[in-house]
Design an enzyme around this catalytic site. Sequence first.
Site, PDB file in Angstrom:
ATOM      1  N   HIS A 187       0.800  -1.238   0.000  1.00  0.00           N
ATOM      2  CA  HIS A 187       0.000   0.000   0.000  1.00  0.00           C
ATOM      3  C   HIS A 187       0.826   1.277   0.000  1.00  0.00           C
ATOM      4  O   HIS A 187       0.286   2.367  -0.138  1.00  0.00           O
ATOM      5  CB  HIS A 187      -0.961   0.029   1.205  1.00  0.00           C
ATOM      6  CG  HIS A 187      -0.269   0.267   2.503  1.00  0.00           C
ATOM      7  ND1 HIS A 187       0.287  -0.750   3.235  1.00  0.00           N
ATOM      8  CD2 HIS A 187      -0.007   1.400   3.194  1.00  0.00           C
ATOM      9  CE1 HIS A 187       0.844  -0.253   4.325  1.00  0.00           C
ATOM     10  NE2 HIS A 187       0.694   1.055   4.324  1.00  0.00           N
TER      11      HIS A 187
HETATM   12  C1  UD1 Z   1      -2.335   5.720   5.117  1.00  0.00           C
HETATM   13  C2  UD1 Z   1      -1.049   6.324   5.669  1.00  0.00           C
HETATM   14  C3  UD1 Z   1       0.049   5.265   5.658  1.00  0.00           C
HETATM   15  C4  UD1 Z   1      -0.396   4.016   6.380  1.00  0.00           C
HETATM   16  C5  UD1 Z   1      -1.710   3.519   5.793  1.00  0.00           C
HETATM   17  C6  UD1 Z   1      -2.218   2.366   6.587  1.00  0.00           C
HETATM   18  C7  UD1 Z   1      -0.766   8.731   5.267  1.00  0.00           C
HETATM   19  C8  UD1 Z   1      -0.048   9.734   4.480  1.00  0.00           C
HETATM   20  N1  UD1 Z   1      -0.609   7.447   4.865  1.00  0.00           N
HETATM   21  O1  UD1 Z   1      -2.088   5.404   3.756  1.00  0.00           O
HETATM   22  O2  UD1 Z   1       1.188   5.776   6.314  1.00  0.00           O
HETATM   23  O3  UD1 Z   1       0.602   3.042   6.253  1.00  0.00           O
HETATM   24  O4  UD1 Z   1      -2.691   4.567   5.852  1.00  0.00           O
HETATM   25  O5  UD1 Z   1      -3.139   1.598   5.887  1.00  0.00           O
HETATM   26  O6  UD1 Z   1      -1.439   9.055   6.196  1.00  0.00           O
HETATM   27  N2  UD1 Z   1      -9.281   4.581   0.711  1.00  0.00           N
HETATM   28  C9  UD1 Z   1     -10.511   3.981   0.627  1.00  0.00           C
HETATM   29  N3  UD1 Z   1     -11.149   3.644   1.788  1.00  0.00           N
HETATM   30  C10 UD1 Z   1     -10.633   3.872   3.013  1.00  0.00           C
HETATM   31  C11 UD1 Z   1      -9.370   4.486   3.083  1.00  0.00           C
HETATM   32  C12 UD1 Z   1      -8.711   4.829   1.939  1.00  0.00           C
HETATM   33  O7  UD1 Z   1     -11.020   3.758  -0.460  1.00  0.00           O
HETATM   34  O8  UD1 Z   1     -11.269   3.531   4.022  1.00  0.00           O
HETATM   35  C13 UD1 Z   1      -8.563   4.926  -0.543  1.00  0.00           C
HETATM   36  C14 UD1 Z   1      -8.924   6.313  -1.033  1.00  0.00           C
HETATM   37  O9  UD1 Z   1      -8.927   6.289  -2.418  1.00  0.00           O
HETATM   38  C15 UD1 Z   1      -7.753   7.147  -0.591  1.00  0.00           C
HETATM   39  C16 UD1 Z   1      -6.596   6.152  -0.672  1.00  0.00           C
HETATM   40  O10 UD1 Z   1      -7.165   4.895  -0.312  1.00  0.00           O
HETATM   41  O11 UD1 Z   1      -7.533   8.270  -1.390  1.00  0.00           O
HETATM   42  C17 UD1 Z   1      -5.456   6.482   0.244  1.00  0.00           C
HETATM   43  O12 UD1 Z   1      -5.910   6.658   1.582  1.00  0.00           O
HETATM   44  P1  UD1 Z   1      -5.068   7.549   2.617  1.00  0.00           P
HETATM   45  O13 UD1 Z   1      -5.655   7.458   3.956  1.00  0.00           O
HETATM   46  O14 UD1 Z   1      -4.828   8.886   2.050  1.00  0.00           O
HETATM   47  O15 UD1 Z   1      -3.659   6.846   2.611  1.00  0.00           O
HETATM   48  P2  UD1 Z   1      -3.286   5.314   2.734  1.00  0.00           P
HETATM   49  O16 UD1 Z   1      -2.693   4.867   1.460  1.00  0.00           O
HETATM   50  O17 UD1 Z   1      -4.416   4.542   3.295  1.00  0.00           O
HETATM   51  N1  UDP Z   2      -3.816  -5.449   8.698  1.00  0.00           N
HETATM   52  C1  UDP Z   2      -5.087  -5.993   8.825  1.00  0.00           C
HETATM   53  N2  UDP Z   2      -5.748  -6.367   7.695  1.00  0.00           N
HETATM   54  C2  UDP Z   2      -5.190  -6.265   6.451  1.00  0.00           C
HETATM   55  C3  UDP Z   2      -3.888  -5.705   6.346  1.00  0.00           C
HETATM   56  C4  UDP Z   2      -3.239  -5.297   7.488  1.00  0.00           C
HETATM   57  O1  UDP Z   2      -5.617  -6.132   9.937  1.00  0.00           O
HETATM   58  O2  UDP Z   2      -5.844  -6.639   5.470  1.00  0.00           O
HETATM   59  C5  UDP Z   2      -3.119  -5.045   9.915  1.00  0.00           C
HETATM   60  C6  UDP Z   2      -1.766  -5.688  10.108  1.00  0.00           C
HETATM   61  O3  UDP Z   2      -1.887  -6.958  10.710  1.00  0.00           O
HETATM   62  C7  UDP Z   2      -1.068  -4.673  10.993  1.00  0.00           C
HETATM   63  C8  UDP Z   2      -1.627  -3.350  10.511  1.00  0.00           C
HETATM   64  O4  UDP Z   2      -2.849  -3.666   9.831  1.00  0.00           O
HETATM   65  O5  UDP Z   2      -1.430  -4.848  12.347  1.00  0.00           O
HETATM   66  C9  UDP Z   2      -0.664  -2.677   9.568  1.00  0.00           C
HETATM   67  O6  UDP Z   2      -1.303  -1.623   8.947  1.00  0.00           O
HETATM   68  P1  UDP Z   2      -0.930  -1.128   7.479  1.00  0.00           P
HETATM   69  O7  UDP Z   2      -0.165  -2.189   6.780  1.00  0.00           O
HETATM   70  O8  UDP Z   2      -2.179  -0.647   6.869  1.00  0.00           O
HETATM   71  O9  UDP Z   2      -0.037   0.167   7.784  1.00  0.00           O
HETATM   72  P2  UDP Z   2       1.455   0.409   8.246  1.00  0.00           P
HETATM   73  O10 UDP Z   2       1.768  -0.494   9.378  1.00  0.00           O
HETATM   74  O11 UDP Z   2       2.337   0.179   7.059  1.00  0.00           O
HETATM   75  O12 UDP Z   2       1.468   1.847   8.616  1.00  0.00           O
END
Ligand code: UD1
Ligand code: UDP
Length: 356
Positions: free
Chosen positions: A204
């Site tokens: 991601h």
């Molecule tokens: C965010 C964090 C990242 C973290 C990740 C965990 C920032 C800059 N990034 O990344 O550090 O590792 O969360 O998962 O804060 N979207 C959906 N549904 C949701 C959430 C997101 O469709 O419930 C889609 C949307 O298109 C959105 C994109 O995912 O624009 C990115 O979401 P965003 O929260 O901006 O960043 P993440 O990639 O989730």
């Molecule tokens: N995780 C989860 N379901 C998923 C993917 C990740 O519960 O489908 C959990 C994972 O076990 C860990 C946390 O989400 O505890 C990590 O979050 P993510 O990878 O979204 O973000 P990051 O740690 O890179 O910020």
Amino acid sequence: MKVLIVVGARPNFIKVTPILKEFKKYNSVKSILVHTGQHYDFEMSQIFFKDLEIPKPNYNLGVGVGSHARQTAKIMEKLEPVILREKPDLVIVVGDVNSTLAGALTAAKLNIPVVHVEAGLRSYDKTMPEEINRLLTDHISKSLFCPTETAVKNLKKEGIKKGLYRVGDIMYDTLLNSKLKAQSSKLLRRLRLKPKQYLLLTIHRASNTDNLENLRKIITTIGESGEKVVFPIHPRTKKQLKKLKLKIKNWKLRIIAPLGYLDMLVLENNAKKILTDSGGVQKEAYWLKVPCLTLRKETEWIETVKDGWNILVGQNKVKILKAIKNFQPKGPQHRHFGNGRTAKMITNILLKNYGK
Ligand code: UD1
Ligand code: UDP
């Protein structure tokens, strides 16, 4: 002691769970939970409240999708009146997402002490949005709870010397507290998977999704490996993958919706190997003693690499294929991440510093 806790994204929910549970033991601690709404899909948000029995947030700011500036600004704008109304003694932010920085900035500007849980992590790559969030949050925090010795050293190098506490990794608390409950998961049966006969994949990071060439390289390499791969897909990655229009018919790649925490734990624990660019998943692989291939060129969790349980393969086809085939951890694991009592340590320190 009145504490306002800001969460917004999947890993935040997992990190605050043990802290909220610990706070509940003290009548003198009143906690206010604010969900920014950064993550909002059921599988990215509510499922964690259900799995981990997190109480319903007192406020949901409902900010949703946006560019970095827009999302951060929207959170700040909506959070400020909440902090002014609640008048907390301190504001806790966790991890390194946009909600973390927005929460920290809003509180700091109101002269409310900021407490950062998972402070001091660095990739030393400032093109990474999380690195900016961590750097800025750490520099305006009053109490900095570091998961590792490396994190403490990183902060000292930047001149932050006061308010540092090495308390272990809060995600280790969550994992240990959830292992038993996760045994009731029926996921393996539902997906007809046999233990240690599949690889688990998560992607991601912006560098692996916004950069479509990187995403193409990773997916085609893993697809062509011939291995059975289970891929709970982040919504961001799902959108990007569609754009690639890959023909994945002949691959043993199984794309599924994002999982709740308990199902994910079971899927990780039973995987032959894990391929990921997630921070949390790298650590969980280490704690569960599953070999991990990190799809990045660097990691904040260097202890997992030094102990030989994690290998950095980037987006390199040769490295990925070689590691899928041959990577076998050799070394023993050391206690880099504490003993799973991080929430207790944090609570004791907060009560001492801010308790009334
Ligand atoms: C965010 C964090 C990242 C973290 C990740 C965990 C920032 C800059 N990034 O990344 O550090 O590792 O969360 O998962 O804060 N979207 C959906 N549904 C949701 C959430 C997101 O469709 O419930 C889609 C949307 O298109 C959105 C994109 O995912 O624009 C990115 O979401 P965003 O929260 O901006 O960043 P993440 O990639 O989730
Ligand atoms: N995780 C989860 N379901 C998923 C993917 C990740 O519960 O489908 C959990 C994972 O076990 C860990 C946390 O989400 O505890 C990590 O979050 P993510 O990878 O979204 O973000 P990051 O740690 O890179 O910020």
